[in-house]
Each structure stands twice: as C-alpha cells, then as structure tokens.
Design an enzyme around this catalytic site. Structure first.
Site, mmCIF file in Angstrom:
data_model
loop_
_atom_site.group_PDB
_atom_site.id
_atom_site.type_symbol
_atom_site.label_atom_id
_atom_site.label_comp_id
_atom_site.label_asym_id
_atom_site.label_seq_id
_atom_site.Cartn_x
_atom_site.Cartn_y
_atom_site.Cartn_z
ATOM 1 N N GLU A 166 -0.386 -13.570 -11.373
ATOM 2 C CA GLU A 166 0.401 -13.539 -10.141
ATOM 3 C C GLU A 166 0.431 -14.928 -9.502
ATOM 4 O OE1 GLU A 166 -0.779 -10.333 -7.548
ATOM 5 O OE2 GLU A 166 0.418 -8.906 -8.672
ATOM 6 N N GLU A 323 1.351 -4.444 -14.008
ATOM 7 C CA GLU A 323 0.394 -3.780 -13.118
ATOM 8 C C GLU A 323 1.123 -2.785 -12.241
ATOM 9 O OE1 GLU A 323 -1.827 -6.268 -10.478
ATOM 10 O OE2 GLU A 323 -2.135 -7.831 -11.965
HETATM 11 C C1 GLA Z 1 -2.674 -7.897 -7.829
HETATM 12 C C2 GLA Z 1 -3.546 -8.665 -8.799
HETATM 13 C C3 GLA Z 1 -4.635 -7.844 -9.400
HETATM 14 C C4 GLA Z 1 -5.230 -6.925 -8.359
HETATM 15 C C5 GLA Z 1 -4.157 -6.070 -7.783
HETATM 16 C C6 GLA Z 1 -4.665 -5.044 -6.811
HETATM 17 O O1 GLA Z 1 -1.597 -7.302 -8.409
HETATM 18 O O2 GLA Z 1 -2.814 -9.266 -9.824
HETATM 19 O O3 GLA Z 1 -5.623 -8.718 -9.898
HETATM 20 O O4 GLA Z 1 -5.807 -7.698 -7.359
HETATM 21 O O5 GLA Z 1 -3.280 -6.901 -7.088
HETATM 22 O O6 GLA Z 1 -3.628 -4.237 -6.311
#
Ligand code: GLA
Ligand code: GLA
Length: 686
Positions: A166, A323
């Site tokens: 991210e 995710e």
């Molecule tokens: C983000 C991050 C993950 C985790 C999620 C939790 O998407 O990439 O590492 O912290 O949030 O929702």
C-alpha cells in the site's frame, strides 16, 4: 506519464493449476508466519489446504526479520516457509519486504524519516515511516529487494512479486527537505521556466512571485490558505514520487526475474489519500487492489463501485483482490462484525467485477500488535468458528467459478467517470462549500444506476469513454481544454452527457474558466451561471416536482435555444430559476444538475436520460434495484453475476429460467429461484 491505452498487465501469477489454460481463481491471504512459532506453520498449511487456499502474500513486514542488522541476513526461516508452502501446493506472491524499515536503519539514518506539514518528524514505532524521495532509504530498500529477488528467483513457489505494501498509505505527503528538492525538479520538468510556474500558480496573488527555483517549498504550514495550485501540484508530485519509487523496485525485479509478474496493492477508493492509481496501473504487470467495506448507508454500493473502478483501471482485464476482510477491521472508532452472508457476498462482488483473485488481510489473526482485533481467515477462536467454515465454503465456491477465470468485464452502455484531479481540486480549501464530497456524489449516481437495474462501468477520465452511450461526470470540477474537447465531441457524435454542480469550473492549473460558469462546459450545456449559490449545512431547497436539493444551487440562465428546463427551484433564493437543465441538439444531449439530489432524487433524472439514449435494464422489472447484475465474458461464454442487494429472499424467475447455474450461494441449486438475502448466483445464459 504512461500511455494508458497500452496496458502492460498481461501477465498473471501462476497458481496451483499450472500451465495450460486458465487456472482456478486465486484464493488466499497475507501470511505473516514470523509472528508465530514453527508448530503453528504446520497447522497453517493444513488449514490452508482445507480452505482451498492456493496463494499467499508473504514477507510484507519482514524486513527486520530478514535483515536483523545492516550486515546480517537471515533467510533460513523464509526458505523453510517457501518450501513448506510449495510442498502443500500453495503459490507465493512474495513481498520485497520494504514496507517498514527496521529500527537499526532509522537509528543510523534518521534522515529517512518523513516530516509533516508543520515540520514535525514522523517517528518510527508504527510502519511506513520513510520519505518517498529519500535517496538513502531507496538505496537500502532496493538492496533488500534485490537480495530477496536473487534468493527466490528460481524457487518453484514464486508466482509474483508484491512491491512494498500500500505505497503511500501513511507517507504520501512528506514535507521534508528531500521532498522540497524533488518537488523543485518535478516542477522544472513540468513548467520549464519560472515564468510558466508563476503564471500557473497565479503568484501575482498575495505577493508570491518566485525569482529562483530554490525559493519554492512544499505547501508547509502557512499563515493562511496556501496557494491552491501549489497544493494541487504537490499532490500530483507526491503521487509521482511514489510512482517513481514503484518503478525503481519494479526495475530491480524485472532485471533479476524477467518472467515473474510484478504488482503492488492499490487502494482505489482512497483518492483523498493522494495516489493516482489510474496513472500507476501502467507500471505493474497486473493490477491489485485492497478494499475494506465502509460502515454507512452506502456500504454495498461503495463496495461495488470500488470493484468496478478497479476493473476500469485494469482496462477491463482481470485483476487481483489483494486484501479485504473476513469480518471486522480494527481501525474505525467502532468495528462491527460482518453479518451472515456478507463475507461471501463481498468477495464475490469483486469477482463479479473482474477480480480473478480473492485474498484477505490476513491469514491468521494476530495475537499481538496494533491489528490484533482485525478479523482474519483463522480467527483467535481457531478453526471451529463460523468465519473459518465460511472461508472454507468460499474456497469451494471459487473452485466452481474456475471457468470465469480470465474472462473480461463486458462493457456496459453507461459510464460514470472518476476524475482524481477534480476530486483533489474540488475539495481544496477556500471554496464555496467545504461540505462538498466528491466521492459521495459519484456514489450517488452509481447507486442510482444500480437502483434502476442498469449496468454501469466506472472509468477513470484518462480511459476511453467515447464508445459509451451515456457518460455521467459528477463534480467534474477540473476540465482542461483537451477534456472539454473530448466531452463536446462525445455529445456531437450523439452521446448523452450528464454533469453536476461545481463542474467545468477550472483548468488544469486551477484557474477559473471566465465569462460565466461552468466555463469549460457552458456551451455544451447551453447554460450560463452568474454566481454559485451553495447552501448551508442542513439547509434544503425544494424543486417544482417536489424533490429536495441540498449542498448547492446555482443562479442559472439558459443560453441556448435547444436547452430545456427539466426542473426549477420552487423555494430558496433561486426560486423560479432552473435547477436541472438539458440541452438537446440534433443528436445526443447534455444534462446539468445544479444541486445535490441524493441517489433517490437522481434516479428520475437518470431515467429520463437513459430513455432518451435508448438504454434499458437487462433485468426483469421485479428485480431492478433488488439485485446487481454484472457480466463477465470471453469469446464463447457470458457469466451473469446476480448479487442480492437486500437482506431478503429474491425470486430470480424470469432471469434464471433461460440460464444454467454455475453457482448459487444458496447451496442447493433448487433454491436458486429464491436467492437468499446477500446471496450471489452466477448464471450462464443459454
Ligand atoms: C491495509 C494494510 C494491511 C493491514 C490492513 C488492515 O490494507 O495493507 O497491512 O494493515 O490495512 O485493514
Ligand atoms: C481580510 C484581508 C483581505 C482578504 C479578506 C478575505 O480582510 O485583509 O486581504 O484576504 O480578509 O475575506
């Protein structure tokens, strides 16, 4: 800038299906074995097999474990995990592990730490505490990426590379001296001369004229509202700085392993964070996205919109849901668990919009750390839980959906535009109404399409929208001449354009188009606005058909003979003046909505436009609004995803009769006629 018409995302990670034909959909999670003893790893792979997991993202936050000090490396544990996963038929999307620098690095090089707009250091102690433009950070991070790449280049479990994590989630806007230096270089490339910059930034205002590039700074804490073009350019620069970092990691990975596809996880709904993922999409071999459901009355529409937009960014090709959550997250004030049926529905909504991978954050719920209350595939309570049983059922559903793998989204006839420059510019300070919410207005138009049962594609403005019949451009605030020409040409060729308040107001430098709003769109809309007239929070106006407007009104004058007034204000300062107008030239049309109507108020406007454009719902009338329909297709087959938007049973008669059933989450195919609340069916029309 990358040419958006030539996407590179043609390479897809190998899953357990191996070569020869499309493999099954990818299924898995972020896997963080370094948080657990080795005994747990054995349990992990057993449960992964039980759930049907075929890919995991590994090593995302492993820098401190892999490189415990500057001169010490420890890959042995990761070797074992890679082998263990491979032995159990699980492929790996392997992270470069650069997301969170270890304490030894920030102690030795505190100059990599970001600085906020007030000049405070962002200290280590959480994650992503690095300056996107730090040459020192880049040197260490690329060395790590190269070590990981060389070590696992030939490992049979390796399916894809996962760059960092991210990018920009917490560090996109850094105001440090490194950022200032890089910002100046970026500005020199953009403007060439100081005269051009002074013009673009309007520095005649408030005595801001620059006589030397070295005088220019990021928009740090200032005495009053900082220069708006400086702010906008700093957002553009900050996205480009991280794109440049992404490119640097990609270059290492492509050099070491030219055949292994590279991705990084986008957050397409977080445009307010400041990352232009539509622009980044050309940098990766396949597009990945992370999505977490919002907790409000628009949650389901927002989920669908996010998946739809990701497909738009991926050019309609399949993409990777990197995710989402099985249930609650940990980072809102209150974090509700998902209701029954939502886990599977949420996952399949992404698949419906082109995801060929369904992955969660994370595999096993952490016992310690800031995310210990974040749900996972294996909850704290273990395998004897409804979450794990549902996760296992989802794995079975995804296996049944194997034929869908590799298909593309079938284009709709209606597009809703997503324009990040407009989002950024429309929500800057010193504006007519600080309550303007770009994302919310876009979602309202999207929801109105779903309510009418009409398929719609969400498209970044940089993608081609010319072939659609109807283009909806909510709050298209920033319209450079080239975009104006595209929109005018679209209507001239018979397209139907719809836009709203605060659209067409400024050019790419955030300079107002003069001689009456909505400057850039004045002629195509056949209206002229003398003055913007926003409403106070809580203030409402009534239209002559009884609908209610909030947030905004305009003082509108109709300037073209072929412009008609679809609705007028019946109350408020604009009473008697136009509220909604439509220009109807010989072909096409251009509709303007000057107030915030909400999805319910938008639906009748949209219905009028759709009827004019000859766009009809593909759903039987009883199902319109109650289910969402998306279509994925290849040369030979179509797959109709039918998602129950309600919590009640829905009768699919009229739709299912002419189709075979590939999947129904009702389980029993006989039950298909009655799709349960939050259920999903995938039909193959005969
Ligand atoms: C983000 C991050 C993950 C985790 C999620 C939790 O998407 O990439 O590492 O912290 O949030 O929702
Ligand atoms: C003050 C300042 C002006 C102007 C206005 C805006 O009065 O003196 O220059 O900025 O505020 O309302």
């Amino acid at each position: 800038m990358t040419d958006p018409s030539r996407p590179r995302w043609v390479r897809w990670p190998r899953t357990v299906a191996g070569p020869g034909g499309p493999g099954p959909l990818a299924y898995g999670a972020d896997y963080n074995p370094e948080q657990w003893p080795r005994e747990t790893w054995k349990d992990d792979v057993r449960l992964m097999q039980q759930a049907g997991v075929n890919i995991v993202s590994l090593g995302i936050f492993s820098w401190a474990t892999l490189q415990p000090s500057e001169d010490t490396w420890d890959f042995a544990w990761l070797d074992d995990v890679m082998d263990l996963l491979h032995d159990h038929g699980i492929a790996v999307d392997l992270a470069t592990a650069t997301a969170s620098p270890p304490p030894w690095l920030t102690t030795k090089h505190p100059e990599i730490l970001p600085v906020d707009h007030a000049g405070s250091t962002v200290w280590p102690g959480a994650r992503q505490h690095w300056r996107p433009t730090s040459p020192v950070f880049r040197r260490y991070a690329l060395a790590l990426a190269e070590s990981v790449a060389r070590r696992y280049a030939d490992h049979p479990a390796l399916a894809a590379w996962h760059v960092s994590n991210e990018l920009g989630c917490h560090n996109v806007h850094d105001y440090s001296d490194d950022a200032a230096a890089a910002f100046r270089v970026w500005l020199q490339e953009r403007y060439s001369t100081l005269d051009a910059l002074n013009h673009a930034w309007g520095t005649a205002f408030w005595s801001q004229r620059y006589g030397d590039w070295a005088e220019i700074l990021p928009p740090r804490l200032a005495a009053a509202n900082p220069n708006p073009t400086q702010q906008l350019d700093f957002k553009r620069f900050s996205s480009d700085a991280l794109k440049d970092y992404l490119r640097a990691e990609c270059a290492v990975l492509h050099r070491v392993t030219p055949d292994v596809p590279v991705t990084t996880n986008f957050m397409v709904m977080d445009g307010d964070k400041g990352l232009d993922f539509a622009d980044w999409a050309g940098e990766v071999d396949f597009v990945s996205n992370d999505h977490y459901v919002v907790v409000d009355d628009r949650a389901l529409d927002e989920l669908s919109y996010s998946a739809n937009l990701t497909s738009g960014m991926a050019g309609g090709e399949r993409w990777f849901l990197m995710e989402h959550s099985t249930s609650a997250v940990n980072w809102r004030a209150t974090n509700p668990a998902k209701p029954d049926g939502a886990l599977v529905r949420d996952s399949l909504t992404h698949v419906a919009h082109g995801a060929d991978a369904v992955c969660f954050f994370q595999w096993r719920q952490s016992a310690a750390g800031a995310e210990k209350y974040h749900s996972a595939m294996v909850p704290h309570a273990g395998e004897d839980t409804e979450v794990f049983r549902t996760v296992t059922r989802l794995g079975q559903h995804l296996r049944r959906l194997a034929p869908v793998s590799g298909t593309r989204r079938k284009p709709a006839r209606v597009a809703v535009l997503f324009d990040l420059d407009s989002w950024w510019a429309a929500e800057q300070d010193s504006h007519p109404n600080a309550s303007l919410d770009y994302r919310r207005e876009g979602l309202d138009w999207y929801a109105a399409c779903l309510d009418l049962g009409v398929r719609v594609d969400v498209l970044p403005t940089s993608r081609s929208f010319e072939e659609y019949d109807v283009v909806v451009a909510p709050v298209l605030h920033l319209v450079p001449a080239a975009l104006r020409d595209r929109l005018v040409g679209f209507v001239e060729r018979g397209g139907h354009l719809v836009t709203t308040y605060f659209s067409g107001i400024v050019d790419e430098h955030d300079h107002v188009w003069l001689d009456g709003y909505p400057g850039a769109l004045r002629d195509v809309l056949g209206i002229r606005i003398e003055e913007l007239a926003p409403l106070l929070d809580g203030e409402q106006v009534t239209l002559d058909d009884g609908r209610v407007g909030t947030l905004w009104t305009d003082r509108i004058e109709v300037t073209s003979e072929d412009t008609e007034v679809l609705a007028a204000y019946a109350s408020g300062p604009q009473a008697g003046r136009p509220a909604i107008t439509r220009r109807v030239p010989e072909r096409g049309s251009a509709t303007y909505v000057s107030t915030r109507l909400g999805a319910g108020g938008i639906a009748p406007v949209l219905a009028t436009v759709l009827e004019h454009a000859g766009v009809e719902s593909e759903l039987p009338s009883a199902l319109r609004g109650r289910v969402e329909l998306t279509v994925r297709a290849d040369e030979t087959s179509e797959y109709w995803f039918v998602i129950n938007r309600t919590a009640e049973d829905v009768d699919l008669a009229g739709l299912a009769d002419a189709a075979d059933v590939l999947l129904s989450t009702a389980g029993d195919e006989e039950a298909l006629r009655s799709l349960p609340g939050r259920g999903v069916a995938v039909l193959v029309p005969r």
